[in-house]
Motif scaffolding. Structure first.
Motif, mmCIF file in Angstrom:
data_model
loop_
_atom_site.group_PDB
_atom_site.id
_atom_site.type_symbol
_atom_site.label_atom_id
_atom_site.label_comp_id
_atom_site.label_asym_id
_atom_site.label_seq_id
_atom_site.Cartn_x
_atom_site.Cartn_y
_atom_site.Cartn_z
ATOM 1 N N HIS A 340 0.837 -1.205 0.000
ATOM 2 C CA HIS A 340 0.000 0.000 0.000
ATOM 3 C C HIS A 340 0.867 1.249 0.000
ATOM 4 N N TYR A 341 1.942 1.234 0.784
ATOM 5 C CA TYR A 341 2.857 2.377 0.842
ATOM 6 C C TYR A 341 3.456 2.643 -0.540
ATOM 7 N N ILE A 342 3.886 1.590 -1.229
ATOM 8 C CA ILE A 342 4.479 1.745 -2.560
ATOM 9 C C ILE A 342 3.450 2.269 -3.550
ATOM 10 N N ASP A 343 2.211 1.829 -3.427
ATOM 11 C CA ASP A 343 1.140 2.381 -4.264
ATOM 12 C C ASP A 343 0.951 3.872 -4.014
ATOM 13 N N GLN A 344 1.083 4.283 -2.761
ATOM 14 C CA GLN A 344 0.829 5.679 -2.394
ATOM 15 C C GLN A 344 1.966 6.606 -2.783
ATOM 16 N N HIS A 345 3.165 6.064 -3.005
ATOM 17 C CA HIS A 345 4.336 6.920 -3.174
ATOM 18 C C HIS A 345 5.086 6.641 -4.478
ATOM 19 N N ASP A 346 4.340 6.619 -5.567
ATOM 20 C CA ASP A 346 4.920 6.532 -6.909
ATOM 21 C C ASP A 346 5.929 5.398 -7.059
ATOM 22 N N TYR A 347 5.582 4.250 -6.491
ATOM 23 C CA TYR A 347 6.418 3.055 -6.611
ATOM 24 C C TYR A 347 7.789 3.230 -5.969
ATOM 25 N N HIS A 348 7.844 4.078 -4.962
ATOM 26 C CA HIS A 348 9.032 4.189 -4.109
ATOM 27 C C HIS A 348 8.667 3.613 -2.743
ATOM 28 N N GLU A 429 4.338 8.750 5.423
ATOM 29 C CA GLU A 429 5.027 9.858 4.780
ATOM 30 C C GLU A 429 6.109 9.325 3.845
ATOM 31 N N TYR A 430 6.340 10.050 2.778
ATOM 32 C CA TYR A 430 7.346 9.648 1.800
ATOM 33 C C TYR A 430 8.747 9.739 2.403
ATOM 34 N N VAL A 431 9.521 8.664 2.249
ATOM 35 C CA VAL A 431 10.915 8.641 2.681
ATOM 36 C C VAL A 431 11.775 8.581 1.430
ATOM 37 N N GLU A 432 12.466 9.662 1.136
ATOM 38 C CA GLU A 432 13.285 9.724 -0.069
ATOM 39 C C GLU A 432 14.550 8.896 0.112
ATOM 40 N N PHE A 433 14.939 8.215 -0.957
ATOM 41 C CA PHE A 433 16.176 7.445 -0.946
ATOM 42 C C PHE A 433 17.138 8.073 -1.938
ATOM 43 N N ALA A 474 1.784 7.700 -11.847
ATOM 44 C CA ALA A 474 0.976 7.340 -10.687
ATOM 45 C C ALA A 474 0.511 5.905 -10.801
ATOM 46 N N PRO A 475 0.279 5.245 -9.635
ATOM 47 C CA PRO A 475 -0.212 3.867 -9.681
ATOM 48 C C PRO A 475 -1.494 3.760 -10.497
ATOM 49 N N VAL A 476 -1.637 2.678 -11.209
ATOM 50 C CA VAL A 476 -2.805 2.473 -12.062
ATOM 51 C C VAL A 476 -3.835 1.663 -11.303
ATOM 52 N N GLU A 477 -5.033 2.140 -11.274
ATOM 53 C CA GLU A 477 -6.108 1.419 -10.604
ATOM 54 C C GLU A 477 -6.604 0.288 -11.494
ATOM 55 N N ALA A 478 -6.945 -0.833 -10.861
ATOM 56 C CA ALA A 478 -7.459 -1.963 -11.638
ATOM 57 C C ALA A 478 -8.854 -1.654 -12.148
#
Length: 478
Positions: A340-348, A429-433, A474-478
């Motif tokens: 869910h986190y990866i979906d929310q944060h542009d696959y990061h 919250e987004y954690v930048e790498f 952005a994540p694609v909804e099914a």
């Protein structure tokens, strides 16, 4: 003073009708199509033949939209969210995680094209992968290299100069890159016949004069490229997915096969891929542990060991299986959270993906072993599936970025960053790498004499992150 808030809580572990359908469709495929071939293929001594025995199941998975379910619908993919992906993955992994790994690697090879490729590359490569009438199209992903030749991949992000780190080089010669070197452990790259996947994405050093994380990029190498040879590795687990040694001998690849947005950031591609695959590896461990637990529970409810009652009535058996069930539940929901986190944060999700992979794979390896203890010596009899469950579980902590090395180092690097917020994941919250988080622990400090202060090697100056350039969709909804 707390006041009553009348609202629906955002957290809800009830699957929607659409999510339930994804789960049940994957279960039907796993049990009706995949399961009948697993035992025979797993026992086949030749690793390439074992993989080839899964081809009919793969073609059916392609036709059902499973093989490229992770790609966006606009390019012919299934458009699944990451949460939906792992719901399906658990069902397939409960039957065979090796086959599921083959499908996962399709994503590792093509998602970077979606993130960073040109529109022409996306339409050409993603479109070809999702429109094959034969249903055989397969994609490879190659980052790993044999240790010490000269660097190996475990320390791919060391700040040391060349030849440390990734050693496969791609020198620009006119309108082609000339590739030389060896990869070891890449999956799917040999294709169905050991002569090459339809296309494979390799992380290579396009600037051979630079070492460490600098000068890395991703190149697409198509089947039939002269100068590329493959040999299949015989592994003890995940035997139904193909790992290969790849040798590049002056292989020439068109310049336009460079995934443009990865130039100089191939290291960040590796970390982002591992972020995406973290909860998939975690849920794969859940699937295997679930299968072992259900088999052990069934055994305990019917086997008496010569006593008057089935062994489930003994405290040790009941307590151990109860602990195993709790570990499976906890790991499953952590995987849901990470996806869910990866979906929310542009696959990061470089931090949570690594945490998830380490936690679930190690916790559930112990859970599978506990199931063998419950069954006892009979678990060693190959007429049962327990020895396979143990072999599969043992692979998880050491593949897909080893837990001791790539995964823990990523967590370490993020936490050591001056701006790290320890409650970021709790707050979604987004954690930048960034590049300066990669190098931690890759170079040992010089030894100190007496009370002399130990000077550590500073990380290189950050050269940007993969958030510059082409933004992730952005994540694609099914």
């Amino acid at each position: 003073m707390f006041e009553k808030v009348v609202c629906q809580m955002a957290i809800d572990f009830t699957l929607s009708d659409a999510q339930k359908k994804v789960q049940l469709d994957a279960r039907d495929f796993a049990e009706s199509v995949l399961a009948p071939i697993v035992r025979g293929a797993d026992r086949e001594p030749d690793p390439l033949t074992a993989f080839q025995m899964t081809k009919p199941a793969y073609i059916e998975a392609y036709r059902r939209g499973i093989a490229f379910c992770m790609l966006p619908k606009e390019y012919g993919g299934g458009g699944l969210t990451n949460v939906e992906l792992i719901l399906a993955a658990e069902e397939i992994c409960a039957v065979d995680p090796g086959f599921a790994c083959t499908v996962l690697v399709n994503g590792l090879g093509l998602l970077p094209v979606w993130y960073w490729g040109t529109e022409e590359q996306k339409e050409k490569v993603l479109g070809a992968a999702t429109s094959d009438p034969s249903g055989e199209w397969i994609v490879g992903y190659g980052a790993s290299e044999p240790a010490g030749t000269p660097g190996g991949t475990a320390n791919f992000d060391t700040p040391l100069p060349a030849p440390a780190g990734i050693g496969v080089t791609a020198r620009l010669d006119g309108d082609h890159y000339v590739i030389n070197g060896r990869k070891y452990w890449p999956c799917n790259v040999g294709g169905w016949d050991g002569a090459g996947a339809n296309t494979s994405l390799y992380v290579v050093r396009t600037n051979p004069e630079k070492g460490g994380t600098e000068g890395l990029a991703a190149l697409l190498v198509d089947r039939g490229t002269p100068g590329v040879t493959f040999s299949t590795i015989d592994s003890f687990g995940h035997r139904l997915t193909p790992n290969s040694e790849v040798v590049f001998d002056n292989a020439r690849v068109p310049r336009e096969n460079l995934v443009e947005g990865t130039q100089g950031n191939g290291d960040l591609l590796i970390n982002r891929n591992f972020a995406w695959s973290g909860p998939v590896a975690g849920i794969a461990a859940v699937g295997v542990a679930r299968a072992a637990y259900e088999a052990a529970l069934s055994w305990a409810k019917t086997y008496t060991a010569g006593g008057p009652h089935p062994i489930i009535h003994h405290q040790y058996v009941g307590y151990v299986l109860g602990d195993v069930a709790a570990k499976i539940e906890a790991s499953r929901y952590f995987c849901w959270k990470a996806a869910h986190y990866i979906d929310q944060h542009d696959y990061h999700g470089e931090l949570i993906g690594a945490m998830n992979k380490v936690f679930c794979t190690e916790l559930l390896f112990d859970a599978v072993y506990k199931c063998l203890q419950v069954v006892g010596v009979n678990s060693a009899d190959k007429k049962h599936m327990f020895e396979k469950y143990l072999r599969e579980a043992a692979i998880f902590p050491i593949y897909d970025g080893g837990n001791f090395g790539m995964q823990r180092r990523r967590v370490h690097g993020v936490m050591a960053s001056p701006g790290f917020e320890p409650r970021a994941l709790m707050n979604d919250e987004y954690v930048e790498f960034t590049k300066d988080m990669e190098t931690i622990g890759t170079v040992s400090p010089p030894t100190s004499v007496g009370t002399q202060r130990i000077e550590t090697v500073p990380p290189p100056t950050p050269a940007g992150t993969d958030r510059v350039g082409t933004a992730a969709p952005a994540p694609v909804e099914a």
